[in-house]
Write an enzyme that holds these catalytic residues in place. Structure first.
Site, PDB file in Angstrom:
ATOM      1  N   ASP A 170       0.831  -1.218   0.000  1.00  0.00           N
ATOM      2  CA  ASP A 170       0.000   0.000   0.000  1.00  0.00           C
ATOM      3  C   ASP A 170       0.864   1.267   0.000  1.00  0.00           C
ATOM      4  O   ASP A 170       2.066   1.210   0.273  1.00  0.00           O
ATOM      5  CB  ASP A 170      -0.904  -0.031   1.241  1.00  0.00           C
ATOM      6  CG  ASP A 170      -1.989   1.042   1.218  1.00  0.00           C
ATOM      7  OD1 ASP A 170      -2.307   1.550   0.124  1.00  0.00           O
ATOM      8  OD2 ASP A 170      -2.521   1.358   2.304  1.00  0.00           O
TER       9      ASP A 170
ATOM     10  N   GLU B 210       2.495   5.074  -4.104  1.00  0.00           N
ATOM     11  CA  GLU B 210       2.521   6.017  -5.255  1.00  0.00           C
ATOM     12  C   GLU B 210       3.804   6.840  -5.270  1.00  0.00           C
ATOM     13  O   GLU B 210       4.249   7.180  -6.380  1.00  0.00           O
ATOM     14  CB  GLU B 210       1.287   6.926  -5.191  1.00  0.00           C
ATOM     15  CG  GLU B 210      -0.027   6.201  -5.392  1.00  0.00           C
ATOM     16  CD  GLU B 210      -0.423   5.318  -4.211  1.00  0.00           C
ATOM     17  OE1 GLU B 210      -0.039   5.649  -3.081  1.00  0.00           O
ATOM     18  OE2 GLU B 210      -1.079   4.291  -4.438  1.00  0.00           O
TER      19      GLU B 210
ATOM     20  N   ASP C 262      -9.084   3.236  -2.924  1.00  0.00           N
ATOM     21  CA  ASP C 262     -10.113   3.710  -1.991  1.00  0.00           C
ATOM     22  C   ASP C 262     -11.368   4.242  -2.681  1.00  0.00           C
ATOM     23  O   ASP C 262     -11.598   5.450  -2.736  1.00  0.00           O
ATOM     24  CB  ASP C 262      -9.532   4.807  -1.098  1.00  0.00           C
ATOM     25  CG  ASP C 262      -8.343   4.318  -0.294  1.00  0.00           C
ATOM     26  OD1 ASP C 262      -8.149   3.091  -0.207  1.00  0.00           O
ATOM     27  OD2 ASP C 262      -7.611   5.164   0.240  1.00  0.00           O
TER      28      ASP C 262
HETATM   29  O1  MIG Z   1      -5.153   6.113   3.244  1.00  0.00           O
HETATM   30  O2  MIG Z   1      -3.966   1.103   5.613  1.00  0.00           O
HETATM   31  O3  MIG Z   1      -5.972   1.990   0.122  1.00  0.00           O
HETATM   32  O4  MIG Z   1      -7.073  -0.080   1.624  1.00  0.00           O
HETATM   33  O5  MIG Z   1      -7.231   0.279   4.389  1.00  0.00           O
HETATM   34  C1  MIG Z   1      -5.416   5.002   4.010  1.00  0.00           C
HETATM   35  C2  MIG Z   1      -5.127   1.861   5.683  1.00  0.00           C
HETATM   36  C3  MIG Z   1      -4.260   4.006   3.965  1.00  0.00           C
HETATM   37  C4  MIG Z   1      -5.102   2.959   2.080  1.00  0.00           C
HETATM   38  C5  MIG Z   1      -5.544   1.710   1.432  1.00  0.00           C
HETATM   39  C6  MIG Z   1      -6.637   1.100   2.241  1.00  0.00           C
HETATM   40  C7  MIG Z   1      -6.159   0.807   3.638  1.00  0.00           C
HETATM   41  C8  MIG Z   1      -5.682   2.104   4.289  1.00  0.00           C
HETATM   42  N1  MIG Z   1      -4.676   2.751   3.451  1.00  0.00           N
END
Ligand code: MIG
Length: 727
Positions: free
Chosen positions: A320, A323, A433
């Site tokens: 995660d 980017e 998201d």
């Molecule tokens: O901006 O880890 O897309 O699936 O639950 C939130 C917390 C950060 C973004 C991910 C989302 C995840 C969340 N993360």
């Protein structure tokens, strides 16, 4: 400029000296160099530091592609940017999502495709400024362009796919239903969810761990308080048929004593600022450094860290914030705070008030912050902004290569949020998201084929929606689409309403049980189609216009082809009791309220309004195609593979190659897979069923449910001999 002919469909133009993205992987040794530029549908303009590409569309031209992006399947009318972006509000006026997928397919009298291999920002004006013009701008003159011509949309896509190397094969258990939320924070909470599935008899193969399982958001740690004896716990759940899938974030917490931080500093594995010091950004844990995934040594180092969790029995990960997402940088935050202090007691007017609030609002992922750090690439420091879209890709590559080194023959579940073309070799993606909005069921559907075109096959959205609160019918209707996506995961954000399949009322629980069981019944087909797309450089999802050339098929953007036998057309309207469906040929419609094949009906070519009660998932079986299914089980590993039910609509003859393998190893890469070639012929109002060829030694019996041109249903059994002789 260097011009080469890559294959019959593809011309490669190299301008200047581009950054090596490694998006494509093809043999550059044996390709033909051309001395003159062939006639191209694009006008290419170069100035000193900028390239623009222009294309003139006619009224009928449609533009498919751009992978994970906003708006409809036809991108005409919009402005888009390729710049991997963490923006959690996916509304049609936005220009980019988490991926940067620079592939366009342009329909017309002659179809053409374009892939721009460039890792920085690209802007696309597709009939926005001028109704008939596409204008693409790249602020660089070092670019690789690939132009695809002379073929159908499908042929051009496959020509592009063939340049990427083999796609990632997820393990078979990852085709089961998966449950997530931010966060199941403790062992106790996970246990309650597992219990919920058991009590309600709902199949499930994985539960996700979001950031709170870690110790203070430190990658590769597990909080001992929340998950005592983690290794045993992982084992205990696996014995119940459930895998735990932890998240890994891109930012590494700055904390003396934390081994990952210490090692990263010692070896200079972090991105640097302009003083060649480790660059500081802030994400979850507060201040972090970003591993420099563009540096192969750093990549290997980070990739091998997954071993900490693999050693505890973990078989899947989601990457995660890659980017990368930046909450703030220290100097920008300081400036903003100073600005607020200076505003104290002031009479703020329309200008100064919004200047102040905007300064806070734009702290998150500020474009200038992406210019503040550098990567080591082949011994030189490269500014991040130039290569922005390579970051998540190389984080995912780090993980994939690390996992391969850790356990060479095991297939791990791995998917990422940020992505670029080429990433499909290493992993899948989820679409980030979204919201619990009905519009996002449609957006989910529309992105799937475009992401597949870019070679990323293992995909899916947060089913039920991430932000906002779902109701039961939204979850049902969304799941009736997601059950066809390789990644079928229900995920939601912090502080939203619970949306597990049993979180609503009895009626919804009952419907969700059947929807998920239908998924398990279809896994034999979905996995077979997925793996054929992997091994044959194919695609899994297609728009109708890839297979049907009539005008309406190219108009339809709320139906999809899933593999070679199925068309899907989900309901995505709140309180919708049905929908219009366009059939480009006669098809067999199955309104599945359970996995048992009861309601099937021949529907003629044309547009029909189909009534669909909440519990009914519509499936359309194409003419002269076959759909193999199994009896569902509570976990993928427990599906009985000795028997198949094959549903077919045969007016002439149909052949289906049913693929299977062990689902966990990479043996399929060297012939370790099984094929059963199933053939049905309709002649003189009779069906003949044969196994043309079979290497699957598990399969013993096939039960056929067949419908012919007269719409009559016929059933028949076939015992499978493990010979390749006709039966
Ligand atoms: O901006 O880890 O897309 O699936 O639950 C939130 C917390 C950060 C973004 C991910 C989302 C995840 C969340 N993360």
């Amino acid at each position: 400029m260097k011009i080469s002919k890559v294959n019959d469909h593809c011309i490669w133009l190299r301008y200047g000296n581009p950054v090596m993205t490694e998006s494509l992987m093809f043999d550059t040794q044996n390709i033909e160099t051309l001395n003159t530029l062939p006639v191209l549908p694009w006008t290419i303009n170069l100035t000193q530091n900028k390239m623009t590409l222009a294309y003139t569309m006619d009224e009928e031209t449609k533009i498919l592609g751009l992978g994970e992006n906003l708006r409809g399947m036809n991108k005409r009318g919009g402005l888009y940017e390729s710049f991997c972006t963490d923006d959690p509000v996916h509304t049609p006026d936005k220009k980019s999502l988490y991926g940067a997928h620079n592939f366009l397919l342009i329909t017309g009298k002659t179809n053409t495709g374009l892939f721009i291999d460039y890792p920085g920002k690209i802007t696309y004006d597709i009939g926005y400024t001028l109704h008939n013009e596409i204008s693409i701008t790249i602020n660089d003159v070092n670019v690789d362009l690939y132009v695809f011509q002379r073929g159908s949309l499908k042929e051009l896509t496959l020509a592009f796919r063939s340049l990427m190397g083999k796609a990632y094969a997820a393990p078979k258990w990852a085709f089961g239903y998966q449950q997530s939320r931010w966060s199941y924070e403790t062992k106790k909470e996970v246990d309650e969810i597992v219990q919920g599935f058991e009590d309600n008899g709902i199949p499930c193969d994985a539960i996700y761990l979001d950031i709170d399982y870690m110790e203070n958001y430190k990658d590769f740690t597990v909080d001992q308080q929340k998950f005592p004896e983690f290794e045993n716990y992982v084992k205990k759940l696996k014995n119940k048929g459930i895998r735990l899938v932890p998240i890994i974030d891109a930012g590494v917490k700055i904390e003396p004593g934390y081994d990952i931080y210490e090692e990263g500093i010692r070896h200079q594995y972090f991105c640097q600022n302009n003083l060649e010091e480790p660059f500081v950004a802030a994400v979850w844990p507060g201040k972090v450094h970003f591993p420099d995934f563009l540096n192969p040594a750093a990549r290997r180092w980070f990739g091998l860290k997954y071993k900490n969790l693999v050693d505890m029995g973990i078989e899947g990960f989601w990457n995660d914030m890659n980017e990368p997402s930046v909450f703030y940088t220290e100097d920008r935050l300081q400036k903003t705070i100073d600005m607020a202090k200076n505003s104290e007691g002031e009479n703020l007017d329309i200008h100064s008030f919004f200047e102040l609030t905007d300064a806070f609002k734009t702290l998150f992922n500020h474009p200038e912050d992406y210019q503040k750090f550098y990567h080591q690439m082949a011994g030189t420091l490269v500014n991040h902004k130039k290569v922005h879209n390579l970051y998540g890709y190389n984080m995912t590559r780090a993980a994939a290569e690390g996992l391969k080194e850790i356990d060479p023959n095991r297939r791990f579940l791995l998917f990422s949020r940020a992505s670029i073309v080429g990433q499909g070799r290493y992993a899948g993606v989820w679409t980030g998201d979204n919201h619990s909005w009905w519009e996002h069921i449609l957006l989910n559907l529309q992105m799937m084929p475009a992401i597949n075109q870019c070679g990323i096959l293992y995909t899916g959205a947060d089913t039920g929606g991430f932000s906002g609160n779902a109701n039961g019918q939204l979850l049902v209707r969304w799941s009736q689409f997601s059950l066809f996506t390789p990644l079928f995961r229900n995920h939601t954000a912090l502080n939203t309403r619970s949306q597990e399949p049993f979180a609503f009322d009895q009626q919804i629980t009952g419907i969700m049980r059947n929807v998920i069981k239908l998924r398990y019944a279809l896994i034999s087909y979905l996995y077979s189609e997925y793996m054929k797309a992997v091994t044959k450089h194919g695609v899994y999802f297609m728009p109708l216009c890839f297979e049907f050339e009539d005008d309406l098929s190219s108009e339809v953007d709320d139906q999809l082809l899933v593999g070679e036998s199925l068309m899907v057309a989900p309901v995505y309207r709140e309180n919708g009791k049905g929908r219009y469906v366009y059939l480009p040929e006669d098809m067999l419609m199955w309104k599945a309220s359970t996995h048992e094949i009861k309601e099937i009906q021949l529907i003629r070519k044309g547009t029909h309004y189909i009534n669909l009660a909440l519990e009914e998932t519509p499936l359309f079986i194409r003419q002269n195609r076959l759909l193999p299914m199994s009896e569902p089980a509570l976990h993928v590993d427990d599906i009985n593979l000795t028997e198949l039910t094959v549903l077919g609509f045969v007016t002439d003859e149909a052949t289906y190659v049913y693929y299977d393998d062990d689902g966990v190893t990479r043996d399929y890469e060297h012939g370790g897979y099984w094929e059963t070639v199933i053939r049905v012929v309709y002649h003189n109002s009779q069906f003949t069923t044969t196994i043309v060829h079979n290497t699957n030694h598990i399969l013993q019996k096939i039960h056929f449910i067949l419908v012919g041109p007269d719409g009559k249903r016929v059933e028949n059994q076939l015992v499978v001999n493990d010979t390749s002789e006709p039966v």
